[in-house]
Design a protein around this motif. Structure first.
Motif, short mmCIF file in Angstrom:
data_model
loop_
_atom_site.label_atom_id
_atom_site.label_comp_id
_atom_site.label_asym_id
_atom_site.label_seq_id
_atom_site.Cartn_x
_atom_site.Cartn_y
_atom_site.Cartn_z
N LYS A 17 0.82 -1.22 0.00
CA LYS A 17 0.00 0.00 0.00
C LYS A 17 0.85 1.27 0.00
O LYS A 17 0.36 2.36 0.31
CB LYS A 17 -0.94 0.00 1.20
N ILE A 18 2.11 1.15 -0.34
CA ILE A 18 2.99 2.32 -0.38
C ILE A 18 2.56 3.27 -1.50
O ILE A 18 2.34 2.84 -2.63
CB ILE A 18 4.46 1.90 -0.58
N ASN A 19 2.46 4.55 -1.17
CA ASN A 19 2.18 5.58 -2.17
C ASN A 19 3.50 5.90 -2.89
O ASN A 19 4.44 6.41 -2.28
CB ASN A 19 1.62 6.83 -1.49
N VAL A 20 3.55 5.60 -4.17
CA VAL A 20 4.79 5.75 -4.94
C VAL A 20 5.33 7.17 -4.85
O VAL A 20 6.51 7.39 -4.57
CB VAL A 20 4.56 5.37 -6.41
N ARG A 21 4.47 8.16 -5.10
CA ARG A 21 4.93 9.55 -5.13
C ARG A 21 5.40 10.03 -3.76
O ARG A 21 6.37 10.79 -3.66
CB ARG A 21 3.81 10.46 -5.65
N THR A 22 4.74 9.60 -2.70
CA THR A 22 5.16 9.99 -1.36
C THR A 22 6.54 9.44 -1.06
O THR A 22 7.41 10.15 -0.53
CB THR A 22 4.16 9.50 -0.31
N LEU A 23 6.77 8.19 -1.40
CA LEU A 23 8.07 7.57 -1.16
C LEU A 23 9.15 8.24 -2.00
O LEU A 23 10.25 8.53 -1.52
CB LEU A 23 8.02 6.08 -1.47
N PHE A 65 3.60 16.09 -10.47
CA PHE A 65 4.10 15.02 -9.61
C PHE A 65 3.08 14.63 -8.55
O PHE A 65 3.17 13.56 -7.96
CB PHE A 65 5.41 15.47 -8.95
N HIS A 66 2.10 15.50 -8.32
CA HIS A 66 1.07 15.20 -7.32
C HIS A 66 0.02 14.23 -7.84
O HIS A 66 -0.80 13.73 -7.05
CB HIS A 66 0.39 16.49 -6.86
N VAL A 67 0.01 13.98 -9.14
CA VAL A 67 -0.92 12.98 -9.69
C VAL A 67 -0.39 11.60 -9.33
O VAL A 67 0.73 11.24 -9.69
CB VAL A 67 -1.05 13.13 -11.22
N ARG A 68 -1.18 10.83 -8.64
CA ARG A 68 -0.72 9.54 -8.14
C ARG A 68 -0.52 8.53 -9.27
O ARG A 68 -1.19 8.58 -10.30
CB ARG A 68 -1.71 8.97 -7.12
N VAL A 69 0.41 7.61 -9.03
CA VAL A 69 0.62 6.49 -9.95
C VAL A 69 0.63 5.20 -9.14
O VAL A 69 0.95 5.21 -7.95
CB VAL A 69 1.95 6.63 -10.73
N ASN A 70 0.27 4.09 -9.78
CA ASN A 70 0.34 2.81 -9.09
C ASN A 70 1.71 2.17 -9.30
O ASN A 70 2.60 2.78 -9.90
CB ASN A 70 -0.80 1.88 -9.55
N LEU A 71 1.88 0.96 -8.82
CA LEU A 71 3.19 0.31 -8.90
C LEU A 71 3.62 0.01 -10.33
O LEU A 71 4.80 -0.23 -10.59
CB LEU A 71 3.18 -0.98 -8.08
N LYS A 72 2.67 0.03 -11.26
CA LYS A 72 3.01 -0.15 -12.67
C LYS A 72 3.33 1.18 -13.35
O LYS A 72 3.70 1.20 -14.52
CB LYS A 72 1.85 -0.83 -13.40
#
Length: 436
Positions: A276-282, A424-431
């Protein structure tokens, strides 16, 4: 009189229970790092700097592994990509206060084992929220809720929310009971050693590397274990590419470990699981600690605009290009920008921009063109012009004077887009797929 005075002194010397301070218990660790090499140091350092109590079990007398053994070493890999904890280490080797290209280059060519050991040891002693114990091993490990219970060789038991295993081939896996694991392959077995814009994975980079002609980033998914091993991260699970015995792999190994440390800290801080890690936050956390997402070799840590260029680069609005027979991957900050180059990625990010781009063919973006686009997409008024003009030099640190008719460089385009459209604030998933 004397007796009464003694009595008063005696009474004053006894603390009043209502105001006496209780001794504070040491904070419980939330992340455990296991290992003794440069990657263990990198993961432990990042985890602690990310704001969680970190306990580092050093299964050796000394910290540093290969870098503190044998003769003086020279490393050529990660050319112009000396960032993150690797750059921190080189800064210590060079014994300088500020990071510079010349200092990092010189340090890479002369890594003396004794100096390297001093850098590791002295740094570990001064990092807040990091405690460590040498000459200790782990004898048992098992799941405990979202986290793990660890039994040390001194029989002490510790519960933590996340683990970073910095031993060779993730040796802690051999201690797991069968009920705690499902499959034989726990981590991705290979790295994609090139930026491929036909795949969205480039958007999820958490470390950068250069080995020979291979220039690439490591996607977050490469760090994440099988679902049965949530919150367990390995710095070098099964890849020859990351062997600590090959000195040229150390920079990449440390940067991957830094990402592991940040990911473990994320899980602990937010009390969540690795899936459940948020890619952009990390990525934002790693960028704050001077690691890169995109391997632009012409944008250094010393570049004042490297955060904005990294963020915009990770969205794909402005892409890097392999040059010099693919021996370098460059952003080309001084090149100009056309609508053909940025139209598709901006349309993907902002549906409203589709109307703005309709019937437009802009060979070279001028400042007035970009301001017009920002006004349309972000619903800004004419005050934007005055705001950009006022901040042109002091806020944005651009060279030259403000002129709406000036042709924009990729550097200027990236900084203004990052500031006002914040892609960069637009979220992305692990893919790497966009999540609206």
């Amino acid at each position: 009189m004397v007796n009464r005075l003694f009595f008063l002194i005696l009474c004053c010397s006894i603390p009043f229970q209502g105001t006496a301070q209780k001794s504070k218990k040491p904070p419980k660790p939330q992340v455990l790092v296991y290992g003794h090499g440069a990657d263990a140091f990198s993961a432990a350092m990042q985890s602690a700097q990310s704001g969680v109590e970190t306990y580092w079990i050093v299964d050796s007398t000394n910290i540093g592994g290969t870098l503190i053994q044998g003769e003086t070493k020279s490393i050529s890999s990660n050319h112009l990509l000396d960032v993150g904890t690797w750059a921190f280490f080189l800064k210590g080797i060079a014994n300088v206060k500020e990071i510079s290209d010349s200092a990092l280059f010189a340090a890479k060519k002369h890594i003396a084992p004794r100096i390297a050991q001093n850098v590791f040891e002295n740094s570990a002693d001064t990092i807040k929220r990091l405690s460590y114990k040498k000459n200790l091993t782990i004898s048992a490990i098992e799941k405990s809720g979202k986290g793990w219970q660890i039994t040390l060789s001194n029989r002490k038991k510790i519960k933590v929310r996340a683990i970073v295993d910095a031993t060779d081939k993730a040796s802690l896996l051999s201690l797991l009971k069968e009920k705690d694991i499902k499959d034989k392959e726990y981590f991705p077995s290979e790295l994609v050693k090139q930026i491929n814009y036909d795949s969205s994975l480039y958007r999820t980079g958490v470390a950068v590397g250069q080995i020979g002609k291979q220039i690439f980033n490591i996607p977050l998914s490469n760090l994440l274990p099988d679902s049965s091993l949530r919150n367990y991260f390995s710095t070098k699970p099964n890849e020859k590419l990351l062997s600590p015995d090959n000195i040229e792999r150390i920079p990449l190994l440390m940067l991957r470990a830094q990402a592991c440390g940040a990911a473990a800290a994320y899980c602990a801080f937010f009390n969540t699981t690795s899936d459940k890690i948020n890619v952009r936050t990390l990525q934002g956390e790693l960028l704050a600690f001077k690691s890169f997402m995109m391997p632009f070799q012409d944008i250094r840590l010393s570049d004042v605009h490297h955060p904005q260029i990294q963020r915009v680069g990770a969205t794909g609005i402005l892409r890097g290009v392999y040059k010099n027979n693919e021996n370098s991957f460059q952003f080309s900050p001084d090149s100009l920008v056309s609508s053909k180059e940025v139209e598709f990625p901006i349309k993907q990010l902002y549906t409203r921009s589709q109307i703005w781009f309709k019937d437009k063919d802009i060979p070279v973006f001028k400042l007035s063109d970009l301001l017009d686009l920002i006004k349309y997409v972000a619903n800004r008024g004419e005050e934007l012009n005055a705001e950009v003009e006022k901040g042109w030099i002091k806020r944005f640190k651009f060279k030259g004077s403000y002129d709406p008719e000036r042709k924009l460089s990729r550097r200027e385009f990236a900084v203004l887009v990052d500031t006002y459209l914040q892609p960069f604030h637009v979220r992305v998933n692990l893919k790497g797929e966009l999540q609206y």
